[in-house]
Design a protein around this motif. Structure first.
Motif, short mmCIF file in Angstrom:
data_model
loop_
_atom_site.label_atom_id
_atom_site.label_comp_id
_atom_site.label_asym_id
_atom_site.label_seq_id
_atom_site.Cartn_x
_atom_site.Cartn_y
_atom_site.Cartn_z
N LEU A 178 25.16 20.65 -2.54
CA LEU A 178 24.77 21.81 -3.33
C LEU A 178 25.95 22.77 -3.40
CD1 LEU A 178 21.19 22.57 -1.92
CD2 LEU A 178 21.75 21.56 -4.12
N SER A 179 26.33 23.14 -4.61
CA SER A 179 27.45 24.06 -4.76
C SER A 179 27.00 25.49 -4.52
CB SER A 179 28.04 23.94 -6.17
OG SER A 179 27.11 24.40 -7.14
N ILE A 180 27.97 26.36 -4.27
CA ILE A 180 27.67 27.78 -4.09
C ILE A 180 27.01 28.34 -5.34
CG2 ILE A 180 28.66 30.05 -3.69
CD1 ILE A 180 28.67 28.28 -1.25
N LEU A 181 27.46 27.87 -6.50
CA LEU A 181 26.89 28.33 -7.76
C LEU A 181 25.41 27.96 -7.86
CD1 LEU A 181 27.49 29.73 -10.46
CD2 LEU A 181 28.03 27.48 -11.42
N ASN A 182 25.08 26.74 -7.43
CA ASN A 182 23.68 26.31 -7.44
C ASN A 182 22.82 27.18 -6.52
OD1 ASN A 182 24.67 22.84 -7.65
ND2 ASN A 182 24.00 24.19 -9.29
N ILE A 183 23.34 27.45 -5.33
CA ILE A 183 22.58 28.25 -4.36
C ILE A 183 22.37 29.67 -4.90
CG2 ILE A 183 22.63 29.24 -2.04
CD1 ILE A 183 24.18 26.76 -1.15
N LEU A 184 23.40 30.24 -5.51
CA LEU A 184 23.26 31.57 -6.10
C LEU A 184 22.25 31.56 -7.24
CD1 LEU A 184 26.99 32.77 -6.20
CD2 LEU A 184 25.17 33.57 -4.67
N ALA A 185 22.28 30.49 -8.04
CA ALA A 185 21.32 30.38 -9.15
C ALA A 185 19.90 30.28 -8.61
CB ALA A 185 21.65 29.16 -10.00
N PHE A 186 19.71 29.52 -7.53
CA PHE A 186 18.39 29.42 -6.92
C PHE A 186 17.90 30.79 -6.47
CE2 PHE A 186 19.47 24.84 -5.40
CZ PHE A 186 19.37 24.41 -6.71
N ALA A 187 18.80 31.55 -5.85
CA ALA A 187 18.43 32.89 -5.36
C ALA A 187 18.05 33.81 -6.52
CB ALA A 187 19.59 33.48 -4.57
N VAL A 188 18.77 33.69 -7.63
CA VAL A 188 18.47 34.53 -8.80
C VAL A 188 17.10 34.17 -9.37
CG1 VAL A 188 19.17 35.05 -11.17
CG2 VAL A 188 20.89 34.95 -9.36
#
Length: 212
Positions: A178-188
């Motif tokens: 999981l990329s950092i971008l994916n994790i941030l998107a999940f949080a959003v």
């Protein structure tokens, strides 16, 4: 390239909550406050961000993109209709009639394009039964049940959690990264759903509120 195109059309399909919210407001006079709308925008941005890399790589295909957009609109209409049906009918009744009508319309299509109607092996039968139990009875049944208490705009918004659940399962079962971008998107997405839930428009209004 095919994966990029599929991801691009998937991101277009993720705007179903937008159409469901607009439809609820225009057709059924549902009210949504600023907090709900901010949550909606955040969740949609998060869902789009998940596919951002593929979006940048994808090429334009008017027919495919239009079909994806149309499917998003029809999916929103499906939620709005189910929401109205849920006020008068039970979950079981809606699912039974849905399956019966779907079967009635699909049998001629199957007869035209194939000579085989029923599965011919136990493995295929198991797959069909699993789809009926897990996807239709449990999955779709829970969606229909939730429309008794929540608006179609909010229910379709919650379904944006699908890629999060899928990514987490892929990480656990198949060791996919999981990329950092994916994790941030999940949080959003999660934050957007939270804002929408705590705003006006997620819960179905009471009869008293509808008359005011």
């Amino acid at each position: 390239m095919r994966l990029s195109l599929l991801s691009f059309r998937s991101s277009i399909g993720s705007i179903t909550p937008f159409f469901a919210t607009i439809g609820g407001w225009l057709v059924f006079k549902q009210r949504f406050d600023r907090r709900f709308l901010i949550g909606l925008v955040l969740a949609l941005l998060g869902a789009t961000t998940i596919q951002i890399e593929d979006l940048l790589k994808s090429s334009n295909n008017f027919i495919g993109d239009t079909a994806a957009l149309a499917s998003s609109v029809f999916y929103a209409v499906n939620f709005l209709l189910l929401e109205q049906l849920r006020t008068k009918f039970s979950v079981e009744g809606i699912l039974i009639w849905r399956c019966a009508l779907g079967t009635l319309f699909m049998i001629p299509v199957v007869l035209i394009f194939s000579d085989q109607i029923f599965p011919i092996s136990w493995s295929v039968w198991l797959a069909v039964i699993s789809l009926a139990v897990v996807s239709e009875a449990v999955g779709h049944g829970l969606v229909v049940y939730s429309l008794k208490n929540f608006s179609s705009g909010f229910v379709s918004l919650v379904l944006l959690l699908d890629p999060i659940v899928g990514a987490i399962l892929a990480w656990i079962l198949f060791s996919e990264s999981l990329s950092i971008l994916n994790i941030l998107a999940f949080a959003v997405i999660i934050e957007g759903i939270y804002l929408a839930k705590t705003g006006k428009g997620a819960d179905k209004p009471s009869i008293k509120e509808q008359n005011t």
